[in-house]
Write a protein that holds these residues in place. Structure first.
Motif, PDB file in Angstrom:
ATOM      1  N   GLY A  95       0.471  -0.894   0.210  1.00 41.58           N
ATOM      2  CA  GLY A  95      -0.465  -0.118  -0.209  1.00 41.58           C
ATOM      3  C   GLY A  95       0.967   1.195  -0.338  1.00 41.58           C
ATOM      4  N   ASP A  96      -0.013   2.506  -0.514  1.00 37.69           N
ATOM      5  CA  ASP A  96       1.234   3.769  -0.297  1.00 37.69           C
ATOM      6  C   ASP A  96       1.776   3.988   0.962  1.00 37.69           C
ATOM      7  OD1 ASP A  96      -1.470   3.944  -0.451  1.00 37.69           O
ATOM      8  OD2 ASP A  96      -1.539   5.776   0.635  1.00 37.69           O
ATOM      9  N   GLY A  97       1.319   3.618   2.376  1.00 38.78           N
ATOM     10  CA  GLY A  97       1.297   3.762   3.860  1.00 38.78           C
ATOM     11  C   GLY A  97       2.824   2.517   3.804  1.00 38.78           C
ATOM     12  N   ASP A  98       2.494   1.442   3.711  1.00 40.94           N
ATOM     13  CA  ASP A  98       3.761   0.062   3.438  1.00 40.94           C
ATOM     14  C   ASP A  98       4.817   0.784   2.771  1.00 40.94           C
ATOM     15  OD1 ASP A  98       3.847  -2.521   4.633  1.00 40.94           O
ATOM     16  OD2 ASP A  98       3.309  -3.140   2.628  1.00 40.94           O
ATOM     17  N   CYS A  99       4.088   1.276   1.610  1.00 39.22           N
ATOM     18  CA  CYS A  99       5.313   1.129   0.676  1.00 39.22           C
ATOM     19  C   CYS A  99       5.894   2.436   0.758  1.00 39.22           C
ATOM     20  CB  CYS A  99       4.753   0.770  -0.502  1.00 39.22           C
ATOM     21  SG  CYS A  99       6.573   1.262  -1.911  1.00 39.22           S
ATOM     22  N   ALA A 100       5.891   4.020   0.877  1.00 41.41           N
ATOM     23  CA  ALA A 100       6.355   4.868   1.063  1.00 41.41           C
ATOM     24  C   ALA A 100       6.841   6.242   2.785  1.00 41.41           C
ATOM     25  CB  ALA A 100       6.027   6.103   0.123  1.00 41.41           C
ATOM     26  N   ALA A 101       5.458   5.493   3.769  1.00 40.70           N
ATOM     27  CA  ALA A 101       6.283   5.763   4.447  1.00 40.70           C
ATOM     28  C   ALA A 101       6.696   4.963   5.599  1.00 40.70           C
ATOM     29  CB  ALA A 101       4.581   6.055   5.693  1.00 40.70           C
ATOM     30  N   ILE A 102       6.530   4.221   6.778  1.00 40.05           N
ATOM     31  CA  ILE A 102       7.653   3.642   6.939  1.00 40.05           C
ATOM     32  C   ILE A 102       8.569   2.479   6.258  1.00 40.05           C
ATOM     33  CG2 ILE A 102       5.505   1.265   6.983  1.00 40.05           C
ATOM     34  CD1 ILE A 102       6.343   0.831  10.028  1.00 40.05           C
ATOM     35  N   GLY A 103       7.608   2.291   5.141  1.00 38.35           N
ATOM     36  CA  GLY A 103       8.895   0.926   3.624  1.00 38.35           C
ATOM     37  C   GLY A 103       9.401   1.694   3.010  1.00 38.35           C
ATOM     38  N   GLY A 104       9.739   3.343   3.582  1.00 33.28           N
ATOM     39  CA  GLY A 104      10.481   4.257   2.400  1.00 33.28           C
ATOM     40  C   GLY A 104      11.716   3.948   1.922  1.00 33.28           C
ATOM     41  N   ASN A 105      12.452   3.768   3.406  1.00 33.99           N
ATOM     42  CA  ASN A 105      14.030   3.764   3.091  1.00 33.99           C
ATOM     43  C   ASN A 105      14.058   2.580   2.467  1.00 33.99           C
ATOM     44  OD1 ASN A 105      16.360   4.341   3.759  1.00 33.99           O
ATOM     45  ND2 ASN A 105      16.035   3.399   5.271  1.00 33.99           N
ATOM     46  N   HIS A 106      13.867   1.179   2.364  1.00 32.85           N
ATOM     47  CA  HIS A 106      13.960  -0.171   1.235  1.00 32.85           C
ATOM     48  C   HIS A 106      13.137   0.260  -0.236  1.00 32.85           C
ATOM     49  CE1 HIS A 106      13.647  -1.295   5.898  1.00 32.85           C
ATOM     50  NE2 HIS A 106      12.924  -1.164   6.133  1.00 32.85           N
ATOM     51  N   LEU A 107      12.486   1.071  -0.072  1.00 30.03           N
ATOM     52  CA  LEU A 107      11.447   1.690  -1.254  1.00 30.03           C
ATOM     53  C   LEU A 107      13.361   1.471  -2.568  1.00 30.03           C
ATOM     54  CD1 LEU A 107       9.877   1.950  -3.469  1.00 30.03           C
ATOM     55  CD2 LEU A 107       9.484   3.851  -2.590  1.00 30.03           C
ATOM     56  N   ILE A 108      13.381   2.757  -1.534  1.00 37.34           N
ATOM     57  CA  ILE A 108      14.509   4.132  -2.536  1.00 37.34           C
ATOM     58  C   ILE A 108      15.695   3.371  -2.705  1.00 37.34           C
ATOM     59  CG2 ILE A 108      13.805   6.451  -2.181  1.00 37.34           C
ATOM     60  CD1 ILE A 108      15.721   6.670   0.170  1.00 37.34           C
ATOM     61  N   HIS A 109      16.190   2.493  -1.837  1.00 36.38           N
ATOM     62  CA  HIS A 109      17.115   1.195  -1.726  1.00 36.38           C
ATOM     63  C   HIS A 109      17.537   0.327  -2.643  1.00 36.38           C
ATOM     64  CE1 HIS A 109      19.814   3.295   1.357  1.00 36.38           C
ATOM     65  NE2 HIS A 109      18.500   4.304   1.663  1.00 36.38           N
ATOM     66  N   ALA A 110      16.000  -0.600  -2.114  1.00 39.72           N
ATOM     67  CA  ALA A 110      16.344  -1.377  -3.091  1.00 39.72           C
ATOM     68  C   ALA A 110      16.396  -0.906  -5.266  1.00 39.72           C
ATOM     69  CB  ALA A 110      14.821  -2.198  -3.363  1.00 39.72           C
TER      70      ALA A 110
END
Lengths: 273, 376, 66
Positions: A95-110
């Protein structure tokens, strides 16, 4: 009784799903199933990883190897899966919160690593599971239970964020434009490196109600009437792009994929170099 | 054949892990555990494994669970602050019963504390760090040799009981250099995952065979498709709100360790047979205690030491038996008194003393000697 | 092969998306469930199936009777 697609790619015994009437997630989950079917990938070869939130429940419904993990961390779990088993098609639904808030760091580094994972964002601009709090994609001025006087945050464009971080395939779809979105997901899965398809969803229950957007039908119509293609968006001035849904591929690059590059190190050491 | 090598505790831990079959390591730099990541980065691709430096501690924990779920023995390493960050995902590994090893090279805290100073203040975090009722195994090495052999054991226990195992090192053993023996022979026991055999249970990832406490594996990524979730789940691996099933799950997670305490627990007792005073110590602190005990014995004092090698589950039975033979127990640890609490809970009929340190310095043998001599 | 429109009311949550975007106005929500009101007008385009969030409506291919 369900269609052949649903019977084959979903766990029928766990349906109907828990999502609300008119929830865009159901449409987008079907898009994912259709994309995998069109590609003819074995279900055993697909590992679907999700985090926590409405979107993440897809892992329980889809008939692949599925991991429903912790909030925001799906991409990090998926990174371990992909490194241990590069032969698997690793798909993350977030989801957007999952991916870009709490998970934002993992998103950009992956995205930066360009690891061969496909992230499909079910982006409904709100935290649905917890009852309608504003998310990092809620537009400024809109309302949520935690933005009772209007949201003063500025939203992320998840697709642009992923592209800036180095993702080698980035696209935007919508719940309304199912045919085009299926094709974009298909291309994302086929793509060798890190792919992200940011899909505009529909949350009538919380986002719609809180912001007087009408029913799910009204929100679908709004999506239909306010979507422009990537090409159209390029020629529009910024003010006119505001509030528009964008459809199509933003980025496609042939960057080296992370697990391939790691394999080269292993091979080199094996040869004693 | 045995190879004698000079090694640091942190490095020996990596060599042991590789011997045990570790083929994936995800980590994030943090003092004093960084050498474990560095050594893994060098060694893993040499044996066909994978190393990755993740964006943070949380991601490292997540990545090793992901890799383990698809069949690769995996490890991460950290220190206090990072260990705190990993806790949520450690709970996920407990709940989903995915084996993995988490090395915590303890340093002084709380918060950033004294990053390069020794401490043992994560003992309770190792036990209760993640939320919810859960069981855990924690092992504490006290020499470089043990960093090697106990790392192997940590993997074996993780696989056997499908649980995260905390390899609870401290700065003293992590940065200690000693000559150790690396076994090249095949006599070292390496435990592999017990796989499901019965076709009728293949689709039930959490089905437990009769007479067993732990569900056998059928790995994700192979021919059977199933679901893994951190939500309460039944034998089929799917989320449930059924209170009975949820209760049975948590109970089984606790009992799979409780029922096997005798297999899991290891202790070392030295000079305890005729001892009047016994010092309870573990990890790096043991080094100071050993020296003090030798000194006291030379003076004719009846002193011994009791060392839990397995910290969790705590060797309750062994300590209780010992406490019935001795007069005094002194707990020595590099914290404000954590294992002390366990000892106070278990020991009813001895005088209990305590030597602790929270200033980042090492407990000196003379401090132990003094504590023993002061016992009336 | 012929195509057939299939409805499973037990999965329908009555959101109305299928009925709204049906190009031939074949569908209607009656008592919170999708109902085929003009079956003869259905052109089997499958747009309802693509947009049904609950997989309660779809086009099925059936073998023609000999």
């Amino acid at each position: 009784m369900a269609s052949e697609l649903i019977t084959k790619y979903m766990r029928e015994e766990h349906l109907p799903h828990i999502w609300c009437p008119g929830c865009g997630h159901g449409i987008l989950m079907r898009d994912v199933a259709q994309a995998v079917k069109n590609l003819g990938i074995d279900q055993e070869k697909v590992c679907l990883v999700s985090g926590i939130g409405c979107a993440s429940r897809a892992a329980g419904y889809m008939d692949f190897q599925t991991m429903h993990t912790t909030h925001g961390r799906a991409i990090a779990f998926a990174t371990g899966v992909k490194m241990a088993r590069p032969d698997l098609e690793v798909i993350v639904i977030a989801g957007d919160g999952d991916c870009a808030a709490i998970g934002g760091n993992h998103l950009i580094h992956a995205a930066r690593r360009n690891i061969g994972i496909t992230v499909i964002v079910f982006n409904n601009d709100i935290y649905g599971m917890t009852g309608g709090q504003y998310s990092p994609t809620t537009p400024t001025g809109e309302f949520g239970t935690t933005a009772p006087y209007g949201n003063i945050d500025r939203p992320f464009d998840i697709a642009v964020l992923a592209a800036a971080a180095g993702a080698s395939y980035v696209a935007k779809g919508t719940a309304y434009h199912a045919t085009q979105t299926i094709k974009l997901i298909e291309n994302g899965i086929k793509h060798k490196g890190f792919a992200l398809i940011d899909c505009a969803g529909i949350c009538a229950t919380y986002y719609g109600r809180k912001n007087k957007k009408g029913s799910a039908v009204d929100m679908m119509k709004f999506q239909r009437d306010n979507t422009i293609t990537v090409e159209q968006a390029k020629s529009l001035p910024r003010e006119e792009r505001e509030g528009k849904f964008i459809l199509g591929k933003l980025v496609e690059n042939d960057f080296p994929e992370f697990t391939d590059e790691y394999q080269k190190i292993i091979d080199r050491l094996k040869e004693g170099k | 054949m045995k190879n004698r090598v000079l090694m640091q505790g942190n490095e020996a831990c990596v060599e042991g892990a590789i011997k045990a079959g570790m083929r994936f390591f995800a980590g994030y730099p943090i003092t004093p555990s960084t050498e474990i990541a560095e050594q893994s980065a060098v060694r893993l691709p040499q044996v066909g494994g994978h190393f990755i430096q993740m964006e943070d501690e949380i991601a490292s924990m997540a990545a090793i669970i992901g890799a383990s779920a698809v069949g690769t023995k995996s490890m991460t390493a950290t220190s206090g602050p990072g260990f705190s960050l990993k806790q949520e995902n450690i709970g996920y590994a407990c709940m989903t019963e995915i084996p993995c090893v988490i090395v915590d090279v303890q340093r002084s805290g709380p918060s950033t504390g004294l990053p390069t100073s020794p401490s043992q203040s994560d003992v309770m975090q190792a036990r209760w760090g993640t939320h919810g009722d859960h069981s855990i195994i924690a092992i504490s090495p006290s020499s470089v040799q043990e960093c090697y052999h106990l790392a192997i054991r940590a993997f074996n226990l993780a696989e056997k009981y499908r649980t995260p195992v905390i390899f609870l090192m401290d700065e003293i053993v992590g940065h200690l250099r000693e000559g150790i023996e690396i076994d090249d022979d095949e006599n070292i026991e390496i435990i592999e995952r017990k796989m499901k055999q019965r076709p009728d249970t293949l689709h039930l990832p959490y089905h437990v065979c009769e007479g067993e406490d732990v569900p056998r594996f059928h790995l994700t990524g192979y021919d059977i498709r199933y679901n893994i979730t951190g939500l309460a789940h039944g034998a089929d691996g799917f989320p449930t709100n059924n209170n009975e099933i949820a209760g049975q799950l948590v109970t089984r997670l606790m009992q799979k360790i409780e029922h096997n305490v005798d297999d899991i627990v290891q202790v070392e007792e030295k000079y305890c047979d005729d001892a009047e005073t016994v010092i309870v110590c573990y990890g790096g602190t043991t080094r100071c205690v050993m020296s003090a005990v030798e000194e006291l014995r030379a003076k004719g004092k009846k002193v011994g030491y009791f060392r839990p090698i397995t910290i969790w589950p705590f060797p309750e039975k062994q300590l209780k038996a010992l406490s019935e033979k001795v007069k005094n127990i002194i707990v020595a640890e590099h914290n404000y008194g954590q294992i002390l609490l366990e000892v106070q809970r278990i020991v009813k009929n001895c005088k209990i003393g305590f030597v602790g340190k929270v200033d980042g310095t090492v407990i000196m043998p003379k401090e132990i000697v003094k504590a023993v001599e002061e016992v009336k | 092969m012929t195509k057939r429109l299939v409805v499973d009311p037990s999965w329908c949550k009555g959101c109305g998306i299928c009925a709204e975007f049906c190009p031939k106005k074949v569908l209607k929500i009656v008592k919170e469930k999708v109902t085929v009101v003009n079956p003869d007008d259905c052109i089997k385009c499958g747009l309802c199936e693509l947009r049904c969030p609950d997989y309660a409506i779809y086009i099925e291919e059936v073998r023609d009777e000999e």
